[in-house]
Design a protein around this motif. Structure first.
Motif, PDB file in Angstrom:
ATOM      1  N   ALA A 147      39.731  56.545  27.923  1.00 14.05           N
ATOM      2  CA  ALA A 147      39.359  57.932  27.633  1.00 14.05           C
ATOM      3  C   ALA A 147      39.265  58.176  26.132  1.00 14.05           C
ATOM      4  CB  ALA A 147      40.375  58.885  28.264  1.00 14.05           C
ATOM      5  N   VAL A 148      40.221  57.629  25.381  1.00 16.87           N
ATOM      6  CA  VAL A 148      40.209  57.783  23.919  1.00 16.87           C
ATOM      7  C   VAL A 148      39.000  57.085  23.308  1.00 16.87           C
ATOM      8  CG1 VAL A 148      41.388  57.056  21.807  1.00 16.87           C
ATOM      9  CG2 VAL A 148      42.676  58.175  23.636  1.00 16.87           C
ATOM     10  N   VAL A 149      38.724  55.868  23.730  1.00 15.99           N
ATOM     11  CA  VAL A 149      37.579  55.123  23.206  1.00 15.99           C
ATOM     12  C   VAL A 149      36.274  55.838  23.561  1.00 15.99           C
ATOM     13  CG1 VAL A 149      36.279  52.961  23.374  1.00 15.99           C
ATOM     14  CG2 VAL A 149      38.780  52.904  23.179  1.00 15.99           C
ATOM     15  N   ALA A 150      36.190  56.378  24.784  1.00 14.77           N
ATOM     16  CA  ALA A 150      35.004  57.144  25.175  1.00 14.77           C
ATOM     17  C   ALA A 150      34.825  58.356  24.279  1.00 14.77           C
ATOM     18  CB  ALA A 150      35.114  57.577  26.632  1.00 14.77           C
ATOM     19  N   ARG A 151      35.929  59.008  23.933  1.00 12.78           N
ATOM     20  CA  ARG A 151      35.875  60.180  23.036  1.00 12.78           C
ATOM     21  C   ARG A 151      35.295  59.799  21.685  1.00 12.78           C
ATOM     22  NH1 ARG A 151      36.796  63.773  19.409  1.00 12.78           N
ATOM     23  NH2 ARG A 151      37.957  65.669  19.878  1.00 12.78           N
ATOM     24  N   LEU A 152      35.713  58.667  21.152  1.00 11.10           N
ATOM     25  CA  LEU A 152      35.222  58.226  19.844  1.00 11.10           C
ATOM     26  C   LEU A 152      33.763  57.786  19.906  1.00 11.10           C
ATOM     27  CD1 LEU A 152      38.289  56.110  18.635  1.00 11.10           C
ATOM     28  CD2 LEU A 152      37.703  58.437  17.945  1.00 11.10           C
ATOM     29  N   LEU A 153      33.422  56.991  20.914  1.00 10.77           N
ATOM     30  CA  LEU A 153      32.087  56.399  20.953  1.00 10.77           C
ATOM     31  C   LEU A 153      31.004  57.387  21.376  1.00 10.77           C
ATOM     32  CD1 LEU A 153      32.752  52.774  22.241  1.00 10.77           C
ATOM     33  CD2 LEU A 153      32.607  53.642  19.904  1.00 10.77           C
ATOM     34  N   THR A 154      31.362  58.435  22.114  1.00  7.14           N
ATOM     35  CA  THR A 154      30.360  59.473  22.375  1.00  7.14           C
ATOM     36  C   THR A 154      30.047  60.235  21.095  1.00  7.14           C
ATOM     37  OG1 THR A 154      32.150  60.924  23.169  1.00  7.14           O
ATOM     38  CG2 THR A 154      30.821  59.807  24.840  1.00  7.14           C
ATOM     39  N   LEU A 208      31.322  61.231  30.449  1.00 10.82           N
ATOM     40  CA  LEU A 208      31.083  59.790  30.545  1.00 10.82           C
ATOM     41  C   LEU A 208      32.060  59.127  31.516  1.00 10.82           C
ATOM     42  CD1 LEU A 208      29.429  57.388  29.225  1.00 10.82           C
ATOM     43  CD2 LEU A 208      31.461  57.064  27.796  1.00 10.82           C
ATOM     44  N   THR A 209      33.344  59.405  31.356  1.00 13.26           N
ATOM     45  CA  THR A 209      34.355  58.740  32.179  1.00 13.26           C
ATOM     46  C   THR A 209      34.466  59.355  33.572  1.00 13.26           C
ATOM     47  OG1 THR A 209      36.133  60.191  31.381  1.00 13.26           O
ATOM     48  CG2 THR A 209      35.712  58.172  30.130  1.00 13.26           C
ATOM     49  N   ARG A 210      34.066  60.605  33.692  1.00 12.33           N
ATOM     50  CA  ARG A 210      34.164  61.351  34.959  1.00 12.33           C
ATOM     51  C   ARG A 210      35.603  61.427  35.461  1.00 12.33           C
ATOM     52  NH1 ARG A 210      28.770  59.354  38.339  1.00 12.33           N
ATOM     53  NH2 ARG A 210      27.279  59.820  36.669  1.00 12.33           N
ATOM     54  N   TYR A 211      36.541  61.400  34.512  1.00 17.91           N
ATOM     55  CA  TYR A 211      37.950  61.475  34.893  1.00 17.91           C
ATOM     56  C   TYR A 211      38.720  62.246  33.815  1.00 17.91           C
ATOM     57  CZ  TYR A 211      42.490  60.100  36.754  1.00 17.91           C
ATOM     58  OH  TYR A 211      43.761  60.119  37.288  1.00 17.91           O
ATOM     59  N   PRO A 212      38.630  63.592  33.835  1.00 18.56           N
ATOM     60  CA  PRO A 212      39.315  64.406  32.822  1.00 18.56           C
ATOM     61  C   PRO A 212      40.807  64.135  32.685  1.00 18.56           C
ATOM     62  CG  PRO A 212      37.778  65.742  34.083  1.00 18.56           C
ATOM     63  CD  PRO A 212      37.832  64.407  34.759  1.00 18.56           C
ATOM     64  N   PRO A 213      41.543  63.841  33.786  1.00 19.39           N
ATOM     65  CA  PRO A 213      42.979  63.575  33.616  1.00 19.39           C
ATOM     66  C   PRO A 213      43.269  62.404  32.677  1.00 19.39           C
ATOM     67  CG  PRO A 213      42.506  64.016  35.916  1.00 19.39           C
ATOM     68  CD  PRO A 213      41.181  63.889  35.221  1.00 19.39           C
ATOM     69  N   GLY A 214      42.337  61.457  32.561  1.00 18.54           N
ATOM     70  CA  GLY A 214      42.567  60.324  31.672  1.00 18.54           C
ATOM     71  C   GLY A 214      42.726  60.769  30.229  1.00 18.54           C
ATOM     72  N   LEU A 215      41.808  61.610  29.747  1.00 17.42           N
ATOM     73  CA  LEU A 215      41.904  62.099  28.373  1.00 17.42           C
ATOM     74  C   LEU A 215      43.054  63.084  28.228  1.00 17.42           C
ATOM     75  CD1 LEU A 215      40.783  62.069  25.527  1.00 17.42           C
ATOM     76  CD2 LEU A 215      39.108  63.802  26.190  1.00 17.42           C
ATOM     77  N   ALA A 216      43.281  63.901  29.260  1.00 22.08           N
ATOM     78  CA  ALA A 216      44.407  64.841  29.212  1.00 22.08           C
ATOM     79  C   ALA A 216      45.724  64.090  29.073  1.00 22.08           C
ATOM     80  CB  ALA A 216      44.408  65.714  30.464  1.00 22.08           C
ATOM     81  N   ASP A 217      45.910  63.049  29.862  1.00 17.79           N
ATOM     82  CA  ASP A 217      47.145  62.257  29.784  1.00 17.79           C
ATOM     83  C   ASP A 217      47.262  61.561  28.423  1.00 17.79           C
ATOM     84  OD1 ASP A 217      47.750  63.008  32.349  1.00 17.79           O
ATOM     85  OD2 ASP A 217      47.067  61.135  33.278  1.00 17.79           O
ATOM     86  N   ALA A 218      46.125  61.109  27.895  1.00 14.57           N
ATOM     87  CA  ALA A 218      46.146  60.452  26.585  1.00 14.57           C
ATOM     88  C   ALA A 218      46.582  61.427  25.499  1.00 14.57           C
ATOM     89  CB  ALA A 218      44.763  59.892  26.266  1.00 14.57           C
ATOM     90  N   LEU A 219      46.015  62.629  25.506  1.00 12.30           N
ATOM     91  CA  LEU A 219      46.379  63.629  24.495  1.00 12.30           C
ATOM     92  C   LEU A 219      47.831  64.067  24.652  1.00 12.30           C
ATOM     93  CD1 LEU A 219      43.164  65.856  24.472  1.00 12.30           C
ATOM     94  CD2 LEU A 219      43.832  64.120  22.801  1.00 12.30           C
ATOM     95  N   ASP A 220      48.293  64.143  25.892  1.00  8.74           N
ATOM     96  CA  ASP A 220      49.690  64.504  26.153  1.00  8.74           C
ATOM     97  C   ASP A 220      50.625  63.448  25.576  1.00  8.74           C
ATOM     98  OD1 ASP A 220      51.492  66.308  27.137  1.00  8.74           O
ATOM     99  OD2 ASP A 220      51.464  65.540  29.185  1.00  8.74           O
ATOM    100  N   ALA A 221      50.293  62.173  25.809  1.00  8.10           N
ATOM    101  CA  ALA A 221      51.114  61.084  25.271  1.00  8.10           C
ATOM    102  C   ALA A 221      51.072  61.060  23.746  1.00  8.10           C
ATOM    103  CB  ALA A 221      50.625  59.746  25.834  1.00  8.10           C
ATOM    104  N   MET A 222      49.901  61.336  23.182  1.00 11.75           N
ATOM    105  CA  MET A 222      49.768  61.364  21.726  1.00 11.75           C
ATOM    106  C   MET A 222      50.613  62.473  21.122  1.00 11.75           C
ATOM    107  SD  MET A 222      45.663  60.653  21.543  1.00 11.75           S
ATOM    108  CE  MET A 222      45.487  61.105  19.811  1.00 11.75           C
ATOM    109  N   SER A 223      50.624  63.617  21.790  1.00 14.13           N
ATOM    110  CA  SER A 223      51.430  64.734  21.299  1.00 14.13           C
ATOM    111  C   SER A 223      52.911  64.375  21.291  1.00 14.13           C
ATOM    112  CB  SER A 223      51.196  65.965  22.179  1.00 14.13           C
ATOM    113  OG  SER A 223      51.995  67.045  21.769  1.00 14.13           O
ATOM    114  N   GLY A 224      53.350  63.691  22.354  1.00  5.89           N
ATOM    115  CA  GLY A 224      54.753  63.297  22.431  1.00  5.89           C
ATOM    116  C   GLY A 224      55.141  62.285  21.369  1.00  5.89           C
ATOM    117  N   ALA A 225      54.221  61.375  21.061  1.00  8.66           N
ATOM    118  CA  ALA A 225      54.503  60.330  20.066  1.00  8.66           C
ATOM    119  C   ALA A 225      54.308  60.812  18.639  1.00  8.66           C
ATOM    120  CB  ALA A 225      53.612  59.116  20.328  1.00  8.66           C
TER     121      ALA A 225
END
Length: 271
Positions: A147-154, A208-225
């Motif tokens: 999800a993160v890589v898709a965010r960058l490459l789009t 692109l990924t057709r899976y919003p929870p993937g990016l949501a979970d990534a941003l959630d983990a990033m916020s925690g770290a």
């Protein structure tokens, strides 16, 4: 006839205007200097073409310096340019997303920071560098990393990365050279970056990924770290999460085009 994506055309046009502005400023300064030399030195009117040629050389020099300084700011000592054998999971994810997005494989840099963040930069879509931190690789599973890589490459595909890189290396050049000059370029750079928004870019990634929870979970983990990378302020528009985002006590503390991670996650959960 080859179809040009409208969004890419808009960003390309804006980037070209920034470069043209840099050249215009140098040519105007060269013309003034040439006129003064022509009137008050023995060079006479030969001073004008000499000054204009010197101005062109100086403009080209500063563009080159800006790109080099940006790279040194985004890729500090201790960073590692990695291949498929160094980071097989990351390399495999990037190669797969490149095929989906339709962009050339970027150079991959692993930043030593413990914070979880990522960025892409490059004035040309075919010469892009993707930077991911060690903290990001440690925090994210494969789906979140995709999800993160898709965010960058789009953003690379749409031309936003090239545009923001151009803005940082032209408008933001004084702050790249001397960090103390950040207040001088802050307002203009933020205005240039506000042509898009985190919400728009997140939406393009999940299309692109057709899976919003993937990016949501990534941003959630990033916020925690934590996302506060030790990068100069002038480079902040290039990062997936604004380095201020996790520490901001109120959304209004961020520029208009950026959003706090909690709000971005909440929006993605509603998709």
């Amino acid at each position: 006839m080859l179809r040009v994506d409208p969004l890419f055309a808009i960003y390309r046009s804006r980037a070209d205007k920034l470069v043209a502005e840099l050249w215009a400023v140098h040519l105007a300064a060269g013309a003034i200097a040439g006129l003064i030399c022509a009137l008050f030195t023995s060079l006479s009117w030969w001073a004008m073409p000499i000054a204009l040629v010197a101005a062109c050389g100086l403009a080209a020099f500063w563009l080159s310096v800006g790109e080099r300084r940006l790279r040194s700011a985004m890729v500090p000592a201790g960073s590692q340019e990695c291949s498929a054998s160094d980071e097989p999971r990351l390399a495999n994810v990037i190669e797969g997303i490149c095929l989906l997005v339709g962009v050339e494989r970027p150079a991959i840099i692993v930043h030593p920071a413990a914070a979880a963040n990522a960025a892409a930069f490059g004035r040309r879509p075919d010469r892009t560098t993707v930077v991911v931190t060690r903290g990001l690789l440690a925090e994210l599973g494969r789906i979140e990393l995709e999800a993160v890589v898709a965010r960058l490459l789009t953003q690379v595909r749409d031309g936003r990365v090239a545009y923001l890189t151009t803005a940082v290396t032209t408008v933001g050049l004084p702050a790249l050279l001397w960090r103390s000059l950040w207040p001088l370029v802050h307002v203009r750079l933020e205005r240039e970056a506000s042509t898009g928004s985190d919400f728009d870019d997140d939406a393009e990634a999940v299309k692109l990924t057709r899976y919003p929870p993937g990016l949501a979970d990534a941003l959630d983990a990033m916020s925690g770290a934590g996302v506060r990378t030790p990068a100069p302020k002038v480079t902040w528009p290039l990062w997936l999460a604004d380095p201020r985002a996790a520490e901001a006590s109120h959304p209004d503390e961020l520029p208009d085009y950026r959003a706090d991670l909690e709000t971005r996650v909440a929006v993605l959960r509603e998709f």
